[in-house]
Design an enzyme around this catalytic site. Sequence first.
Site, PDB file in Angstrom:
ATOM      1  N   GLY A   1       0.824  -1.202   0.000  1.00 33.07           N
ATOM      2  CA  GLY A   1       0.000   0.000   0.000  1.00 33.07           C
ATOM      3  C   GLY A   1       0.857   1.250   0.000  1.00 33.07           C
ATOM      4  N   ALA A   2       1.928   1.208   0.816  1.00 36.79           N
ATOM      5  CA  ALA A   2       2.842   2.347   0.909  1.00 36.79           C
ATOM      6  C   ALA A   2       4.096   1.884   1.634  1.00 36.79           C
ATOM      7  CB  ALA A   2       2.191   3.510   1.667  1.00 36.79           C
ATOM      8  N   MET A   3       5.150   2.703   1.578  1.00 33.27           N
ATOM      9  CA  MET A   3       6.413   2.381   2.232  1.00 33.27           C
ATOM     10  C   MET A   3       6.986   3.637   2.847  1.00 33.27           C
ATOM     11  SD  MET A   3       8.643   0.276   3.168  1.00 33.27           S
ATOM     12  CE  MET A   3      10.073   0.747   4.128  1.00 33.27           C
ATOM     13  N   GLU A   4       7.418   3.506   4.121  1.00 30.75           N
ATOM     14  CA  GLU A   4       7.756   4.650   4.957  1.00 30.75           C
ATOM     15  C   GLU A   4       9.172   5.171   4.804  1.00 30.75           C
ATOM     16  OE1 GLU A   4       8.474   0.920   7.595  1.00 30.75           O
ATOM     17  OE2 GLU A   4       7.015   1.567   6.099  1.00 30.75           O
ATOM     18  N   ASN A   5       9.818   4.977   3.671  1.00 28.37           N
ATOM     19  CA  ASN A   5      11.188   5.461   3.492  1.00 28.37           C
ATOM     20  C   ASN A   5      11.342   6.851   4.109  1.00 28.37           C
ATOM     21  OD1 ASN A   5      11.629   3.200   1.582  1.00 28.37           O
ATOM     22  ND2 ASN A   5      10.299   4.426   0.266  1.00 28.37           N
TER      23      ASN A   5
ATOM     24  N   HIS B   1      -0.342   6.416   8.911  1.00 27.99           N
ATOM     25  CA  HIS B   1       0.447   5.222   9.235  1.00 27.99           C
ATOM     26  C   HIS B   1       1.911   5.423   8.855  1.00 27.99           C
ATOM     27  CE1 HIS B   1       0.892   0.683   9.451  1.00 27.99           C
ATOM     28  NE2 HIS B   1       1.931   0.996   8.678  1.00 27.99           N
ATOM     29  N   GLU B   2       2.142   5.888   7.642  1.00 22.29           N
ATOM     30  CA  GLU B   2       3.523   6.053   7.180  1.00 22.29           C
ATOM     31  C   GLU B   2       4.242   7.171   7.928  1.00 22.29           C
ATOM     32  OE1 GLU B   2       4.482   3.633   5.460  1.00 22.29           O
ATOM     33  OE2 GLU B   2       2.453   2.936   5.051  1.00 22.29           O
TER      34      GLU B   2
ATOM     35  N   GLU C   1       5.230  -2.155  12.712  1.00 19.53           N
ATOM     36  CA  GLU C   1       3.911  -2.167  12.067  1.00 19.53           C
ATOM     37  C   GLU C   1       2.760  -2.114  13.053  1.00 19.53           C
ATOM     38  OE1 GLU C   1       3.837  -1.442   9.198  1.00 19.53           O
ATOM     39  OE2 GLU C   1       5.775  -2.031   8.391  1.00 19.53           O
TER      40      GLU C   1
END
Length: 944
Positions: free
Chosen positions: A328-332, A364-365, A387
């Site tokens: 869904g997304a990535m928190e880089n 969330h991210e 998470e």
Amino acid sequence: MELTKAKAAAGGAVVVVLMVAAGLVGHFATPQTTCEEVEQTTTTTDTPTTTQATPTLENYRLPTSLDPLHYVVKLQPHVNGNFSIMGHVEIEMVVLEKTSNITLHMAEITVYDDTIVLKNKADQNDLQIKDHEYDPSREFFIVHLAEELSVNTEVVLSMDFEGYLNDELRGFYRSTYTNENGDQIMLAATQFQPTDARRAFPCLDEPALKANFTVSLAREEHMATLSNMEIEATEPVEGQAGWVWDHYHTTVKMSTYLVAFVVSDFEFLSDLAGETNFSVWARPEAMDQADYSLSVGVDCLTYFESYFNIPYPLPKQDMVALPDFAAGAMENWGLILYRETAMLYSPEESSASNKQRVATVVVHELAHQWFGNLVTPTWWTDLWLNEGFASFMEFIGVDHVEPSWRMMDQFVVDTLHYVFGIDSLESSHPVSIPVGHPDEINEIFDSISYYKGASIIRMMYFFLTEATFKKGLTNYLNNFAYDAAAQDDLWQFLTEAAHEDDTLPSDVSVKDVMDTWTLLTGYPVVKVERNATGTAATVTQDRFLLLPSAPDRSDAAPSWWVPLTMTSQDAPDFTRTRPSAWLTPGTPTLILDGLPSADAWVLLNLQQTGYFRVNYDAGNWELLTKQLADAHEVIHVTNRAQVMDDALNLARAGQLPYETALGLTSYLAKEKEYTPWEAAMSSLSYVEKMFTRTAGYGPLRTYLLDLITPLYDDVGFEDDLNGLHLDQYKRVLALSWACHLGHPQCVAESAQQFGEMMLNGTPVSPNLKSTVYCSAIAGGGEEAWETAWALYLEANVGVEKDRLLSAMGCTKEIWLLSRYLEWAFTEGSGIRRQDARTVFRAVANNDVGRYIAWDFLRNRWGTISGYLGGFTTLGNLISYATAEFNTQEELQQLESFYETNLDSLGTATRAIQQAIESTRNNIGWMDANYQAIVTWLEGVAQGV
């Protein structure tokens, strides 16, 4: 602050910077070491051989002899060419233990042998390399040295290499989109978590091995690059006209999996979040959908700075909506990447649930920027620290941004009840679980890590109190900033805060309590048996399993620290969410005194803050049923949802008569709140799925229609986009169930609205499109399907594409479903690789398509697994295809599939084990409950 919208600058002044020259040419015709085989130079006679031992947790970890300090990473991705990546890396490391080799991670990379150089940082002298090798099973690149390195020596290893922009949505990968002129536009992006940074550059690819990164990215002048930090300077690529280097400021100390790159022609929209420059990026045609995520992001970043009492540590935060993205997304850190559906919102096309998804994913991210990025788990065993916290904090953050959405009420039905179903299987797993191989790591990116993690954190939030919880978190984050930690480290800081604030007894630690929730599998059902007068109750706990009599059930009897909160009919107060008593492993039985008389109900687990179910004696269930029927508002809305979910699942597990559980649902005719309806219908959906292919489905369908019709009549088909958020949710629930069950007016209205949309362009409310599309396509044959396919191809909004993909799986035409599955797993069909799962799920959810999907999965397993690669998608396909299996024949097919493909299941292994257990449970459930429910339904129909 004024918003500015601008095309990313492709030209501009040329600035020369004092960095290593960026040529990366001249070495690419020299001998090379690739990732396809172990290849060694010939300067030694005693070269170690590649490890061939069976994989273990230990031998998949890097040696502990070296700690990285700083990387220089220079990459030139040929996005519009042959997709090669020309690269150079320098890794500065300090020696922690004497060693005669340097071991890195590397995958799908070719290293040019004559460029491998090791220097002593202190004197810049070269250190002799004997040879090097590649171990493909562990993705290790091992450099053997002529002399042993002593402790505290600092060395710099450098090399040139060549990689590849793959099409697998992992590592550094390529993507495309079609612009408004019909041109195919190329771009490149990254997904490194958990073990794919090694596909972009050689590195020590473990979360605790943090370092600073100085990144340079080459691009064609008409494109733009992004990375974790801001660009420090831009200069031409020497000898390559039309190319420039973007040199980035050095990062803070961070993990490899958080490094990120994007090369694109995207546009952006910016604002300030405090002192942080906050931008959202998307393809030009989608920029009008980026405003909401920017607004949420700016608001929430500053809110979290206040909540954690720690400033966001980077100068900028970019968020990018990508056409192709696996998760869904990535928190880089500083460069969060999203699927378009998770970041873009169109008021005209997006539904209330789409809007909520954008808000929750963005929040969330952003929570990860502290939990996961600032402080990182020492190893993936504690992935849940990342998470679980982000999944809990998304509710806290969105509740701040959109208070009218009542996110803390939604948590119970959105997260807690959902994960209860998975965690009630024998094949569940603890939230903290040892992992080693990349497949094992990918496997635990699942509902247990995310949703159980969030649920037990929420429980802790309530039993510690919010003030103590926040104090402990802030102290923990400050102490381990830019470092790695394990769950015991967090427990220590929360315990200190709890003892300071007197929210836990001095002889009890958070570790005492929480270890039972993180290290044990499953959760308890708390049983409450009142005495004859009702003034006392015996309270016990036992693990809740959906089928306790399963033949392979273990004899283990785990027990938990269970916080007990309670209220009663004589003085109902649902605000007392601090525990008044505890069930503990040392006291499996507890006597509660001072209860009201036997004619007044008691209710435990106020606002369902605890991660457990509650079962009462028959008398108390009767009193709760009567209270709901007479004046349901007396019971808190969250506990009404709890009672629905607990009762129906206790019945499913054989711990409560179905007559009692189903009898509770009769009060719903008076219920006006969304969450109790969602809890009830979600649990009843299991019964409906089990009955689908039986003679009892007719009476069940009649009962469910009788149940939902008053709500359907109340909410109506006219949608109010300006109405309350949860009222919109309630309308969607009512209409989707009514149409699914064949309510004549609902089906006819859906067909009419779909037809008017096609003939006259009459818009359908975004909230109702999923129901209207599915119902109309189900009854519309080939013409309706082809119409939907044309709409899908033309759509510019990600959520509209997603809706249409799901709706096309509703057709009853078998040949269309078969073709649809073929297209979903075929490159260039028009369906993106990331969306294959959506198509498969839609077909598998269709009563007509279920076996088509299962046969397709069995017969094409090798092709499908190769097409989708790793991560959790494969496991999801198995779950979708087998969700309604409840016969011995289906169980045998599943077991045969498992045995046949055991060596190739990879990340799907746990999913198929859970599918086998679920099928056994379903078979047992049918044997135990089918006839009893049919008899009850007949009694209802006869007015008995």
